[in-house]
Scaffold this motif. Structure first.
Motif, PDB file in Angstrom:
ATOM      1  N   ALA A 226       0.866  -1.244  -0.073  1.00 11.44           N
ATOM      2  CA  ALA A 226       0.032   0.088  -0.146  1.00 11.44           C
ATOM      3  C   ALA A 226       0.850   1.323  -0.200  1.00 11.44           C
ATOM      4  N   CYS A 227       1.901   1.435   0.381  1.00 10.75           N
ATOM      5  CA  CYS A 227       2.789   2.727   0.777  1.00 10.75           C
ATOM      6  C   CYS A 227       3.321   2.805  -0.703  1.00 10.75           C
ATOM      7  N   PRO A 228       2.950   3.882  -1.453  1.00  5.65           N
ATOM      8  CA  PRO A 228       3.567   4.198  -2.651  1.00  5.65           C
ATOM      9  C   PRO A 228       5.102   4.657  -2.755  1.00  5.65           C
ATOM     10  N   TYR A 229       5.508   4.960  -1.471  1.00  7.44           N
ATOM     11  CA  TYR A 229       6.879   5.503  -1.281  1.00  7.44           C
ATOM     12  C   TYR A 229       7.766   4.313  -0.926  1.00  7.44           C
ATOM     13  N   LYS A 230       7.111   2.906  -0.713  1.00 12.42           N
ATOM     14  CA  LYS A 230       7.872   1.739  -0.396  1.00 12.42           C
ATOM     15  C   LYS A 230       8.529   2.134   0.735  1.00 12.42           C
ATOM     16  N   LYS A 231       7.992   2.631   1.773  1.00 13.01           N
ATOM     17  CA  LYS A 231       8.635   3.070   2.996  1.00 13.01           C
ATOM     18  C   LYS A 231       8.391   2.261   4.339  1.00 13.01           C
TER      19      LYS A 231
END
Lengths: 516, 277
Positions: A226-231
């Motif tokens: 879900a995190c679009p920043y892949k964090k």
């Protein structure tokens, strides 16, 4: 109006020198553990480049962030129905090779090998399997445009840039780059929180830091998708997901997060923003072109009487309000309008803002006739038949915005969901500050020209001086305005402290046994 | 302090009582009932194993003792008598009795000798009530529960009948158990529990006589109906059926997740990279 406080950040990209000190500080404190070797809660990417994990910005691949359908937002890769269907097999997860397989070298072989015909070497071994590996890549393999044909050319932000423009970007003499340090954005509308089937992720009420409860996490890994920043990262050893915690133990003690504290270029600012929690959904559901404006709109003015009153009703402490008024973030983001969120089109309302790099034109390439110069040389001298020169003499000191080395479209795709006017406005201000300061310190620019650029950018000389001061000369306390954490009050909300009175300190360590 | 003495006293009483019961059970009668009577009679003919009357006249005592302790060791040692005995009784190995002491075996043999002279006083075979094969089938397959909640037979045993799932492979295939062991032999095994695994399973959940009769009736019908050499196709069915099911599932899953992310995004770069041998 539901006023809440948020610890927000600004990264000034013109000041970043790409030294990775922030990444190392973070790694040493938080992710130097088994299962976390591959995680870089803080990483620095070269742009253009594919970043870490590779092509994280391409949501066609990773399905991160929010999408919009019929005016309502929904999670692209998770959510109730999709999350349930994919709960035992999440089809969009990055694999370890998308990050990189962490490795070390067998250094002991260098000194412990028996005598032999060959020089001993330290072979690379995987930190996951412990076996020798062929290193495929690292977390910043494309640093400083290394491997451009494979990495920089495949930057997802190149999507809307024509092949001709791309060719211009990668001409050797015109090639330009900048660094993009990234940490968790501690978003106002975090996709990771919304996606978690276990409810393990939460946004702290007092400062908006997004945390994963390690006791509740059940390793569904929906947050990773879900995190679009892949964090959000999955720890393969503990079987839990982890992410940047914004060094909250340090913040609670009044210290800046390790990445910010160690920043060599002093590019990082941290402070409180007040926002209206009632309007989060509305702001996140705006049209693509209005997203930045709608996000800026829910950030509230900490000097406004109504805001202060509503904030106090919500239990926000006076010290936090004072911190909000002194916040460098409020100045950069709202007062001066210089800082922009990274990829606002992901609709998570990130609370980490970037001042886009100006990348001014300092030189140009010209075609010249070199024959007369070459004829003057001695017969033995090498005669270059290259008739291009790298000309550092420009008419204007920094050239014009139109001459900027990067296509405007590229920066706009990063920081404004493709809206070039937003970037132009920021750049005009940044340029105006430079020209104004040149007038003040060197004096080779006419008052008329400096005033014109200032008014064109919509700022005045005082503002320009203030921007200059906070950009170039800030003290530690001006970069980091950290509110008191009030842990004692937070504890009192959950427990009655009288219960534990006398339980520590002098006296008996265990309860006295009485009765039968 | 008072309570300590009280506790000690109670403990002492219990230990004493325990030893008393142990003593009373160590008589030859009790040893025979607990360990032998499931498969052997004294003077009542063969059951699962041979009739034990006058056994001491047939074999030397040392041989009997080692056979009781571990029959298979004797068989495998190449002893011809033991081998013929093993073959004569359907190659049904007699369980080992490592817990019996020499003194207990002496007592047991004395008991057998005594019983042999007054032949037939020790009856091992209990008369079974008439059994119902259909009830037996339900009990065997676990469709009906045993009254004392013991495990269903097909958890460990298989019988070759149509229309039911195959049973377990831990115990022996019971399709021709009646031919091999006789009805009374089967009944004796279920009630006497000579085998360690069955003992574990049913000591706390004994099978009632009526239930034993039903199962014996069921096994008798199975024995008559089933072909003499049952073809064990269960393994093949399981293997091929499982493989087919797995293939179908794999196809369904790959269709359902056809848009999944396949491999790392930089796979083309990795494939091009040089690799150490």
């Amino acid at each position: 109006m539901d006023v809440r406080s948020q610890i927000a950040m600004v990264f000034h990209l013109d000041k970043c020198i790409g030294c990775h000190t922030c990444s190392i500080a973070c790694k040493n404190i938080w992710t130097d553990r088994k299962g976390a070797e591959y995680m870089w809660w803080n990483n620095v990417e070269t742009k253009p480049g594919t970043g870490y994990p590779s092509k994280w910005e391409d949501q066609e691949i990773y399905k991160g962030g929010w999408g919009k359908r019929n005016g309502k937002i929904h999670l692209k890769g998770a959510g109730k129905r999709r999350g349930l269907v994919n709960i035992f097999y999440n089809p969009n997860l990055p694999v370890i090779d998308d990050y990189y397989e962490p490795f070390t070298y067998k250094y002991l072989d260098l000194i412990e090998s028996p005598q032999g015909d060959d020089q001993p070497t330290a072979r690379p071994v995987s930190l996951i399997t412990g076996k020798p590996i062929d290193i495929k890549m690292g977390p910043n393999w494309d640093d400083d445009l290394g491997g451009t044909p494979d990495y920089a050319r495949n930057d997802p932000n190149m999507k809307n840039i024509t092949p001709e423009e791309q060719e211009v970007m990668f001409q050797l003499e015109k090639m330009a780059m900048f660094y993009l340090p990234r940490i968790c954005n501690h978003c106002l509308n975090p996709a990771c929180v919304a996606s978690c089937p276990s409810g393990a992720i939460y946004k702290r009420g007092e400062d908006g830091i997004v945390l994963i409860n390690q006791q509740v996490c059940r390793a569904w890994r929906m947050c990773v998708t879900a995190c679009p920043y892949k964090k959000s990262y999955f720890n393969w050893h503990t079987g839990k997901s982890e992410k940047c915690i914004l060094c909250y133990p340090r913040l609670e003690a009044g210290l800046a997060p390790a990445c910010m504290h160690s920043c060599v270029g002093r590019i990082r600012y941290l402070g409180v923003l007040l926002y209206d929690a009632d309007r989060i959904e509305e702001a996140a559901s705006a049209d693509d072109k209005d997203l930045i404006k709608s996000q800026m709109d829910i950030i509230l003015d900490p000097f406004d009487e109504d805001v202060i009153k509503a904030a106090k009703e919500n239990g926000i402490a006076d010290s936090t309000l004072h911190a909000a008024q002194a916040s460098p973030i409020y100045k950069f983001v709202k007062q001066w309008g210089l800082a922009l969120p990274l990829h606002p089109e992901f609709r998570t309302l990130p609370m980490l803002f970037y001042i886009p790099p100006l990348l001014p034109v300092m030189a140009s390439v010209k075609k010249v006739d070199n024959t007369t110069e070459a004829d003057k040389k001695a017969p033995l001298a090498k005669k270059w038949n290259n008739d291009w020169i790298y000309d550092t003499s420009t008419e204007e000191l920094w050239g014009k915005l139109e001459q900027i080395r990067f296509p405007l479209k590229y920066i706009a795709s990063l920081f404004s969901a493709g809206d070039e006017d937003v970037i132009k406005e920021v750049w005009k201000k940044l340029m105006a500050v430079r020209i104004h300061r040149r007038r003040v310190t060197v004096g080779d620019i006419t008052n008329e020209k400096a005033d014109n650029t200032l008014s064109e950018a919509g700022i005045n000389a005082e503002m320009a001086d203030a921007i200059y001061a906070l950009t170039s000369l800030p003290k530690f306390e001006e970069r980091f305005v950290i509110p008191a954490a009030h842990r004692e009050q937070a504890i009192e909300m959950m427990d009655f402290t009288g219960d534990t009175k006398g339980a520590t300190g002098f006296g008996f360590k265990s309860k006295v046994k009485r009765g039968v | 302090m008072k309570s300590l003495f009280r506790n000690l006293f109670i403990t002492a009483v219990f230990i004493g009582a325990g030893q008393l019961t142990a003593f009373s059970q160590s008589g030859g009668d009790a040893i025979f009932k607990a360990n032998c009577s499931a498969c052997h009679t004294i003077g009542k003919g063969k059951l699962v194993g041979p009739d034990l009357s006058n056994v001491e006249n047939r074999r030397p005592k040392q041989w009997i003792v080692s056979f009781i302790k571990s029959s298979q060791t004797v068989v495998k040692s190449g002893d011809k008598y033991a081998d013929s005995l093993f073959k004569a009784f359907n190659q049904m190995p007699m369980p080992d009795h490592p817990n019996l002491t020499n003194a207990q075996i002496d007592e047991l043999l004395a008991y057998i000798t005594k019983q042999s002279s007054s032949a037939g006083t020790a009856t091992a075979i209990t008369e079974l009530p008439p059994g119902n094969a259909e009830t037996g089938r339900l009990l065997f397959l676990g469709d009906v529960r045993f009254a004392n909640r013991g495990a269903a037979c097909n958890s460990c045993h298989n019988v070759d009948i149509k229309g039911s799932l195959s049973g377990g492979a831990l115990g022996k295939d019971l399709t021709h158990a009646i031919t091999r062991l006789s009805a009374s032999g089967v009944a004796a095994i279920v009630s006497g529990l000579p085998f360690p695994q069955m003992k574990e399973t049913y000591t706390a959940h004994p099978v009632k006589p009526q239930e034993i009769a039903d199962i014996v009736a069921f096994l008798t019908t199975v024995d008559k109906q089933a072909p003499a050499n049952p073809t064990n196709t269960v393994g093949a069915y399981l293997l091929f059926g499982g493989a087919a099911g797995l293939t179908i599932l794999a196809i369904l899953y790959s269709l359902f997740w056809i848009k999944r992310k396949k491999g790392p995004v930089n796979i083309r770069i990795f494939n091009r990279q040089l690799k150490s041998a």
